[in-house]
Design a protein around this motif. Sequence first.
Motif, PDB file in Angstrom:
ATOM      1  N   SER A 301       1.337  -1.467   0.191  1.00  0.00           N
ATOM      2  CA  SER A 301       0.355   0.036   0.073  1.00  0.00           C
ATOM      3  C   SER A 301       0.760   1.175  -0.189  1.00  0.00           C
ATOM      4  CB  SER A 301      -1.065  -0.061   1.245  1.00  0.00           C
ATOM      5  OG  SER A 301      -0.221   0.037   2.216  1.00  0.00           O
ATOM      6  N   THR A 302       2.315   0.982   0.470  1.00  0.00           N
ATOM      7  CA  THR A 302       3.068   2.623   0.372  1.00  0.00           C
ATOM      8  C   THR A 302       4.499   1.819   0.401  1.00  0.00           C
ATOM      9  OG1 THR A 302       2.783   2.715   2.873  1.00  0.00           O
ATOM     10  CG2 THR A 302       1.419   4.162   1.524  1.00  0.00           C
ATOM     11  N   MET A 303       5.698   2.092   0.009  1.00  0.00           N
ATOM     12  CA  MET A 303       6.101   1.513  -0.071  1.00  0.00           C
ATOM     13  C   MET A 303       7.514   2.620   0.956  1.00  0.00           C
ATOM     14  SD  MET A 303       8.576  -0.879  -0.733  1.00  0.00           S
ATOM     15  CE  MET A 303       7.298  -1.677  -1.731  1.00  0.00           C
ATOM     16  N   MET A 304       7.771   1.958   2.554  1.00  0.00           N
ATOM     17  CA  MET A 304       8.716   2.836   2.510  1.00  0.00           C
ATOM     18  C   MET A 304      10.548   2.471   2.304  1.00  0.00           C
ATOM     19  SD  MET A 304       6.880   4.427   4.436  1.00  0.00           S
ATOM     20  CE  MET A 304       7.226   5.634   5.998  1.00  0.00           C
ATOM     21  N   ALA A 305      11.083   3.715   2.977  1.00  0.00           N
ATOM     22  CA  ALA A 305      12.824   2.706   2.070  1.00  0.00           C
ATOM     23  C   ALA A 305      13.279   1.700   2.889  1.00  0.00           C
ATOM     24  CB  ALA A 305      13.716   4.129   3.105  1.00  0.00           C
ATOM     25  N   GLY A 306      12.924   1.352   4.266  1.00  0.00           N
ATOM     26  CA  GLY A 306      13.325   0.579   4.753  1.00  0.00           C
ATOM     27  C   GLY A 306      12.476  -0.723   4.680  1.00  0.00           C
ATOM     28  N   LEU A 307      11.438  -0.800   3.853  1.00  0.00           N
ATOM     29  CA  LEU A 307      11.072  -1.940   3.156  1.00  0.00           C
ATOM     30  C   LEU A 307      11.878  -2.070   1.689  1.00  0.00           C
ATOM     31  CD1 LEU A 307       8.537  -4.059   3.471  1.00  0.00           C
ATOM     32  CD2 LEU A 307       7.103  -2.604   2.894  1.00  0.00           C
ATOM     33  N   LEU A 308      11.266  -1.208   1.705  1.00  0.00           N
ATOM     34  CA  LEU A 308      12.391  -1.887   0.002  1.00  0.00           C
ATOM     35  C   LEU A 308      13.758  -2.142   0.121  1.00  0.00           C
ATOM     36  CD1 LEU A 308      12.252  -1.520  -2.857  1.00  0.00           C
ATOM     37  CD2 LEU A 308      13.340   0.820  -2.834  1.00  0.00           C
ATOM     38  N   GLN A 309      14.700  -2.112   0.931  1.00  0.00           N
ATOM     39  CA  GLN A 309      15.653  -2.281   1.843  1.00  0.00           C
ATOM     40  C   GLN A 309      15.426  -4.144   1.996  1.00  0.00           C
ATOM     41  OE1 GLN A 309      18.053   0.040   4.588  1.00  0.00           O
ATOM     42  NE2 GLN A 309      18.119   1.424   3.102  1.00  0.00           N
ATOM     43  N   SER A 310      14.494  -4.390   2.715  1.00  0.00           N
ATOM     44  CA  SER A 310      14.216  -5.599   3.014  1.00  0.00           C
ATOM     45  C   SER A 310      14.022  -6.036   1.814  1.00  0.00           C
ATOM     46  CB  SER A 310      13.332  -5.286   3.948  1.00  0.00           C
ATOM     47  OG  SER A 310      12.734  -6.638   5.286  1.00  0.00           O
ATOM     48  N   LEU A 316      14.228  -9.907  -3.362  1.00  0.00           N
ATOM     49  CA  LEU A 316      14.901  -9.828  -4.645  1.00  0.00           C
ATOM     50  C   LEU A 316      16.147  -9.486  -5.224  1.00  0.00           C
ATOM     51  CD1 LEU A 316      12.717  -6.291  -4.492  1.00  0.00           C
ATOM     52  CD2 LEU A 316      11.926  -8.760  -5.027  1.00  0.00           C
ATOM     53  N   CYS A 317      16.547  -9.764  -4.191  1.00  0.00           N
ATOM     54  CA  CYS A 317      18.186 -10.605  -4.947  1.00  0.00           C
ATOM     55  C   CYS A 317      18.947 -11.199  -4.299  1.00  0.00           C
ATOM     56  CB  CYS A 317      19.390  -8.960  -5.007  1.00  0.00           C
ATOM     57  SG  CYS A 317      18.656  -6.926  -6.132  1.00  0.00           S
ATOM     58  N   PRO A 318      18.462 -12.024  -4.398  1.00  0.00           N
ATOM     59  CA  PRO A 318      19.627 -13.643  -3.674  1.00  0.00           C
ATOM     60  C   PRO A 318      20.770 -13.765  -4.220  1.00  0.00           C
ATOM     61  CG  PRO A 318      17.796 -13.708  -4.857  1.00  0.00           C
ATOM     62  CD  PRO A 318      17.418 -12.279  -5.079  1.00  0.00           C
ATOM     63  N   GLU A 319      21.710 -13.888  -3.299  1.00  0.00           N
ATOM     64  CA  GLU A 319      22.606 -13.751  -3.394  1.00  0.00           C
ATOM     65  C   GLU A 319      22.789 -15.410  -4.354  1.00  0.00           C
ATOM     66  OE1 GLU A 319      25.288 -15.474  -0.947  1.00  0.00           O
ATOM     67  OE2 GLU A 319      25.250 -13.091   0.721  1.00  0.00           O
ATOM     68  N   SER A 320      21.632 -16.701  -4.610  1.00  0.00           N
ATOM     69  CA  SER A 320      21.733 -17.149  -5.822  1.00  0.00           C
ATOM     70  C   SER A 320      21.261 -16.780  -6.491  1.00  0.00           C
ATOM     71  CB  SER A 320      21.136 -18.828  -5.189  1.00  0.00           C
ATOM     72  OG  SER A 320      19.832 -18.120  -4.577  1.00  0.00           O
ATOM     73  N   CYS A 321      21.397 -15.864  -6.781  1.00  0.00           N
ATOM     74  CA  CYS A 321      20.713 -15.630  -8.116  1.00  0.00           C
ATOM     75  C   CYS A 321      20.982 -14.993  -8.929  1.00  0.00           C
ATOM     76  CB  CYS A 321      19.567 -14.457  -7.952  1.00  0.00           C
ATOM     77  SG  CYS A 321      18.180 -14.296  -9.311  1.00  0.00           S
ATOM     78  N   CYS A 349       3.264  -7.711   0.645  1.00  0.00           N
ATOM     79  CA  CYS A 349       3.730  -6.815   2.349  1.00  0.00           C
ATOM     80  C   CYS A 349       2.933  -6.236   3.080  1.00  0.00           C
ATOM     81  CB  CYS A 349       4.797  -5.160   1.161  1.00  0.00           C
ATOM     82  SG  CYS A 349       6.199  -5.854   0.152  1.00  0.00           S
ATOM     83  N   PRO A 350       3.233  -6.697   4.283  1.00  0.00           N
ATOM     84  CA  PRO A 350       2.341  -5.729   5.745  1.00  0.00           C
ATOM     85  C   PRO A 350       1.343  -5.095   4.956  1.00  0.00           C
ATOM     86  CG  PRO A 350       4.815  -6.871   6.085  1.00  0.00           C
ATOM     87  CD  PRO A 350       4.339  -6.692   4.594  1.00  0.00           C
ATOM     88  N   GLY A 351       0.264  -4.731   5.685  1.00  0.00           N
ATOM     89  CA  GLY A 351      -0.450  -4.051   5.370  1.00  0.00           C
ATOM     90  C   GLY A 351      -1.965  -4.299   4.998  1.00  0.00           C
ATOM     91  N   HIS A 352      -2.751  -3.695   5.627  1.00  0.00           N
ATOM     92  CA  HIS A 352      -3.968  -4.009   5.066  1.00  0.00           C
ATOM     93  C   HIS A 352      -4.608  -3.427   3.384  1.00  0.00           C
ATOM     94  CE1 HIS A 352      -8.658  -4.180   5.947  1.00  0.00           C
ATOM     95  NE2 HIS A 352      -8.984  -2.489   5.704  1.00  0.00           N
ATOM     96  N   TYR A 353      -5.366  -4.194   3.207  1.00  0.00           N
ATOM     97  CA  TYR A 353      -5.837  -4.116   1.939  1.00  0.00           C
ATOM     98  C   TYR A 353      -7.131  -4.645   1.268  1.00  0.00           C
ATOM     99  CZ  TYR A 353      -0.918  -4.840   1.344  1.00  0.00           C
ATOM    100  OH  TYR A 353       0.891  -4.561   0.407  1.00  0.00           O
ATOM    101  N   VAL A 354      -8.185  -3.146   0.186  1.00  0.00           N
ATOM    102  CA  VAL A 354      -9.340  -3.847   0.155  1.00  0.00           C
ATOM    103  C   VAL A 354      -9.718  -4.521  -1.365  1.00  0.00           C
ATOM    104  CG1 VAL A 354     -11.679  -2.533  -0.064  1.00  0.00           C
ATOM    105  CG2 VAL A 354     -10.163  -1.952   1.743  1.00  0.00           C
TER     106      VAL A 354
END
Length: 369
Positions: A301-310, A316-321, A349-354
Amino acid sequence: QEDDDSCSDYGSRDKPGTTLGRTVPDGNVLFPDIFHTDHLLFYERFKAYQDYILADCKASEVKEFTAEYLEKVLEPSGWQAVWRTNVFEVLVEVVDVEYSALKAVVQLGEPFLCESRDSTFTLDCMQELLELKERQIPLQELWVVYDESGEFDQTALAVEHVRFFYQCIWRIWDEEEEDDFDYFVRCVEPRLRLHYDILEHRVPSGLVVDYQNLLSQCEELYRKFLNVRNSISSSDSDSEVENVSMVEGLKLYEKIEHLKQKLKLIENPLLRYVFGYQKYSGLQAKGPRPTGTKITHVVSSTMMAGLLQSLLRDKLCPESCGEELEIQFHNDPLAAVNACYEGDTVIICPGHYVVDGVFCIADSVELEG
């Protein structure tokens, strides 16, 4: 006497003070507070309709049974209410009740309080309107003014039960349906359960929209059918116009019956899921994307910097990829699923969705979150 005693237990007539809440009316006019009764639970309405109002009556007896109930619990005079229509709201005082008609005899309250979309509803105008209506107003258009004494609790509840029934349960064709069965079991209970299942989000929103559309279509066609039927009864027999009207009436009747069967399917708590399943059972898998690529869909619902880094670190960027990932961002889980092809991944991602619709997944996709 037993009926009177059992009925008086429903409410708070014998208890000091009201047990009901109050609501401050919206708008610019300072109307008095009204009883807050539209929050009743399922079992409260179920008990009222089954035990006190309808019991085992037939559809053709609904009005009669309701009138008998009102005679036992509704104060015949001495209470105020806000009369609400689509055009205006006005404070009135109830001076009598026409139980058999489910109407209250009213006079304008003092002081004169009225709110409307325009300024044409003056005191004289409202007096004239009341005279045209013989001062009789349907109970379902009245909202009882709050009284902390508890004396009018049952009156407020009774008016609420009448209003809810005719707004949410009763259908204009019910009286002409087969009358051999218990109306409560056949119609009231399933419609009441559906109403609360919808309120509590236990019915897919797509199916809710379908039901409301079917109901509107059926009501519109039924009114047309009544007009055609009335025109036949008022025209000369064996006339060409009557023959055409009869054919039109039969076509309308068939359409109405078809829509009514669909409504009953959705009203049935078991069959509504079958109905929903059948609607989407013809869904075809898309297969692999034409370009051959696989996409990771991120829903947030919203993309925070911390969530994007996580996400970048863990998903999204695992070492095996060893290959570049194509990523699409969505703020709605349904939109993400609908955009999927075979082999795609959806990360919620965690959040409230309708979600306004039904999840239909025909391809092999991976869901995380």
